[in-house]
Design a protein around this motif. Structure first.
Motif, PDB file in Angstrom:
ATOM      1  N   ARG A   1       0.942  -1.179   0.140  1.00  0.00           N
ATOM      2  CA  ARG A   1       0.137  -0.094   0.073  1.00  0.00           C
ATOM      3  C   ARG A   1       0.976   1.414   0.038  1.00  0.00           C
ATOM      4  O   ARG A   1       0.528   2.127  -0.639  1.00  0.00           O
ATOM      5  CB  ARG A   1      -0.923   0.018   1.335  1.00  0.00           C
ATOM      6  N   LEU A   2       1.823   1.279   0.665  1.00  0.00           N
ATOM      7  CA  LEU A   2       2.864   2.389   1.029  1.00  0.00           C
ATOM      8  C   LEU A   2       3.503   2.701  -0.546  1.00  0.00           C
ATOM      9  O   LEU A   2       3.485   3.538  -0.889  1.00  0.00           O
ATOM     10  CB  LEU A   2       4.025   1.819   2.016  1.00  0.00           C
TER      11      LEU A   2
ATOM     12  N   ARG B   1       2.181   1.851  -3.592  1.00  0.00           N
ATOM     13  CA  ARG B   1       1.146   2.448  -4.345  1.00  0.00           C
ATOM     14  C   ARG B   1       0.885   4.065  -4.033  1.00  0.00           C
ATOM     15  O   ARG B   1       0.723   4.754  -4.792  1.00  0.00           O
ATOM     16  CB  ARG B   1      -0.260   1.811  -4.158  1.00  0.00           C
ATOM     17  N   LEU B   2       0.892   4.055  -2.356  1.00  0.00           N
ATOM     18  CA  LEU B   2       0.842   5.475  -2.121  1.00  0.00           C
ATOM     19  C   LEU B   2       2.030   6.443  -2.581  1.00  0.00           C
ATOM     20  O   LEU B   2       1.562   7.860  -3.276  1.00  0.00           O
ATOM     21  CB  LEU B   2       0.764   5.715  -0.737  1.00  0.00           C
ATOM     22  N   ASP B   3       3.106   6.040  -2.768  1.00  0.00           N
ATOM     23  CA  ASP B   3       4.272   6.611  -3.163  1.00  0.00           C
ATOM     24  C   ASP B   3       4.201   7.002  -4.703  1.00  0.00           C
ATOM     25  O   ASP B   3       4.405   8.217  -5.065  1.00  0.00           O
ATOM     26  CB  ASP B   3       5.462   5.730  -2.796  1.00  0.00           C
TER      27      ASP B   3
ATOM     28  N   LEU C   1       1.354   7.144  -6.486  1.00  0.00           N
ATOM     29  CA  LEU C   1       0.264   8.019  -6.536  1.00  0.00           C
ATOM     30  C   LEU C   1       0.786   9.602  -6.278  1.00  0.00           C
ATOM     31  O   LEU C   1       0.536  10.175  -6.885  1.00  0.00           O
ATOM     32  CB  LEU C   1      -0.853   7.644  -5.617  1.00  0.00           C
ATOM     33  N   GLY C   2       1.334   9.608  -5.140  1.00  0.00           N
ATOM     34  CA  GLY C   2       1.959  10.817  -4.642  1.00  0.00           C
ATOM     35  C   GLY C   2       3.026  11.422  -5.834  1.00  0.00           C
ATOM     36  O   GLY C   2       3.086  12.679  -6.084  1.00  0.00           O
TER      37      GLY C   2
ATOM     38  N   ILE D   1       3.718   5.823   6.672  1.00  0.00           N
ATOM     39  CA  ILE D   1       2.473   6.076   6.428  1.00  0.00           C
ATOM     40  C   ILE D   1       2.022   7.336   6.893  1.00  0.00           C
ATOM     41  O   ILE D   1       1.376   8.188   5.919  1.00  0.00           O
ATOM     42  CB  ILE D   1       1.503   5.009   6.448  1.00  0.00           C
TER      43      ILE D   1
ATOM     44  N   ARG E   1       3.705  10.006   4.730  1.00  0.00           N
ATOM     45  CA  ARG E   1       2.966   9.980   3.280  1.00  0.00           C
ATOM     46  C   ARG E   1       1.682  10.793   3.178  1.00  0.00           C
ATOM     47  O   ARG E   1       1.263  11.464   2.201  1.00  0.00           O
ATOM     48  CB  ARG E   1       2.910   8.770   2.700  1.00  0.00           C
ATOM     49  N   GLN E   2       1.062  10.452   4.304  1.00  0.00           N
ATOM     50  CA  GLN E   2      -0.410  10.751   4.590  1.00  0.00           C
ATOM     51  C   GLN E   2      -0.324  12.409   4.774  1.00  0.00           C
ATOM     52  O   GLN E   2      -1.017  13.152   3.959  1.00  0.00           O
ATOM     53  CB  GLN E   2      -1.079  10.272   5.710  1.00  0.00           C
TER      54      GLN E   2
ATOM     55  N   LEU F   1       0.445  13.975   1.164  1.00  0.00           N
ATOM     56  CA  LEU F   1      -0.559  14.068   0.282  1.00  0.00           C
ATOM     57  C   LEU F   1      -1.993  14.864   0.926  1.00  0.00           C
ATOM     58  O   LEU F   1      -2.391  15.575  -0.116  1.00  0.00           O
ATOM     59  CB  LEU F   1      -1.148  12.557   0.439  1.00  0.00           C
TER      60      LEU F   1
ATOM     61  N   THR G   1      -9.253  10.707  -8.372  1.00  0.00           N
ATOM     62  CA  THR G   1      -9.032   9.998  -7.085  1.00  0.00           C
ATOM     63  C   THR G   1      -9.570   8.508  -7.067  1.00  0.00           C
ATOM     64  O   THR G   1      -9.193   7.784  -6.165  1.00  0.00           O
ATOM     65  CB  THR G   1      -9.641  10.755  -5.896  1.00  0.00           C
TER      66      THR G   1
END
Ligand SMILES: [Zn+2]
Length: 309
Positions: free
Chosen positions: A96-97, A99-101, A103-104, A154, A157-158, A161, A229
């Motif tokens: 997930r991290l 993917r989050l990266d 996305l960011g 996380i 990153r949150q 974002l 999103t």
């Protein structure tokens, strides 16, 4: 029976007559000595004497021992299973991290942000679940350390974002970010917002958007500029695109034949984002269009009417 005692040197002797009790005592001593020796030897050679006593309840003792070992093994397998389950959870969080990266990074690249300020390109510091697959299991303390590191990453990153979201909202509150018009050029409003008889259940249910029917494969357009999103299949919606327009506004476009945008894309007003379709809980080709204001679904009608110049 007489016992004659001769004293050395002087040549004198005593004569003692033994009674019944004395005879019994001597006999007991004479028999007792070899018996004691035999017992001692036996104890010595029978596993330090312990085996001798165990022999009395040999089978019961073995059963108890086997049971204890079985329980210990069971407890160990249980603990290892729990640790393995945790390791899988850590691997999921890591994925997930990543993917989050991604996305960011996409968002900051698309929005042309200062790379120093929003650096999402740092590689994840932790390895994937490969070590586990290769047969090596993690220990509880290793997992705890990994979970702590992941939580920290996380959180970071949150925060990034969220800052990014604020920045985009500030930058893009222009006329283009205001929701106006319909998401289709060709087509007609086939079902309004509010309570209606559900075409599937036949019951009176809330319809949280408006439907535009049109030819399958025709253009579905963004009604305002914003940030994609969500772009994937979603239960009931079929292929769904969700766009955040900033300022608390969000739109959704459901039942698409094909989505043409990806999460993280910045889209312009009027940009074709999908092809009209019949996916999900749909009875014919149409786009189900929803508008959200501050997290609550609202009737899109007034926004659509804004079209008319
Ligand atoms: Zn609908």
């Amino acid at each position: 029976v007489k016992l004659i005692l001769v004293s050395q040197g002087r040549g004198r002797s005593h004569c003692i007559t033994l009674g019944l009790w004395a005879k019994a005592l001597i006999t007991l001593c004479a028999l007792g000595l070899p018996c004691s020796v035999a017992a001692l030897v036996f104890l010595q050679y029978s596993a330090a004497g312990v085996g001798f006593w165990q022999g009395f309840s040999q089978s019961a003792w073995v059963d108890a021992q086997v049971e204890r070992e079985r329980q210990a093994r069971g407890a160990h397998i249980d603990a290892q299973n729990k640790i393995n389950a945790l390791a899988v959870r850590v691997a999921e969080l890591q994925a997930r991290l990543v993917r989050l990266d991604a996305l960011g990074e996409r968002i900051s690249t698309n929005a042309k942000l200062d790379p120093e300020e929003f650096d999402f390109s740092q590689p994840p510091a932790l390895g994937g679940p490969q070590a586990e697959v290769a047969g090596q299991s993690y220990s509880a303390s290793e997992l705890n350390a990994m979970l702590e590191q992941l939580t920290a990453k996380i959180d970071e990153r949150q925060h990034k974002l969220e800052s990014l979201g604020d920045w985009i909202a500030d930058q893009r509150i222009t006329r283009d970010a205001v929701i106006t018009g319909a998401p289709v050029n060709i087509g007609w409003l086939s079902s309004g917002f509010g309570r209606r008889t559900d075409p599937f259940s036949g019951r009176l249910e809330m319809h949280e958007g408006v439907d535009f029917s049109g030819p399958e494969g025709s253009d579905v357009m963004a009604v305002a500029s914003g940030l994609v999103t969500y772009s994937a299949d979603k239960t009931g919606y079929g292929n769904l695109v969700e766009i955040n327009h900033g300022n608390g506004f969000k739109t959704r476009y459901g039942h698409c034949k094909e989505n043409l945008v990806k999460v993280g894309d910045v889209v312009k007003k009027g940009q074709v984002i999908a092809l009209l379709g019949n996916t999900g809980r749909s009875t014919g080709p149409h786009v189900h269009f929803e508008v959200y204001k501050n997290g609550r679904v609202v009737d899109p009608a007034s926004y659509i009417r804004n079209t008319v110049p």
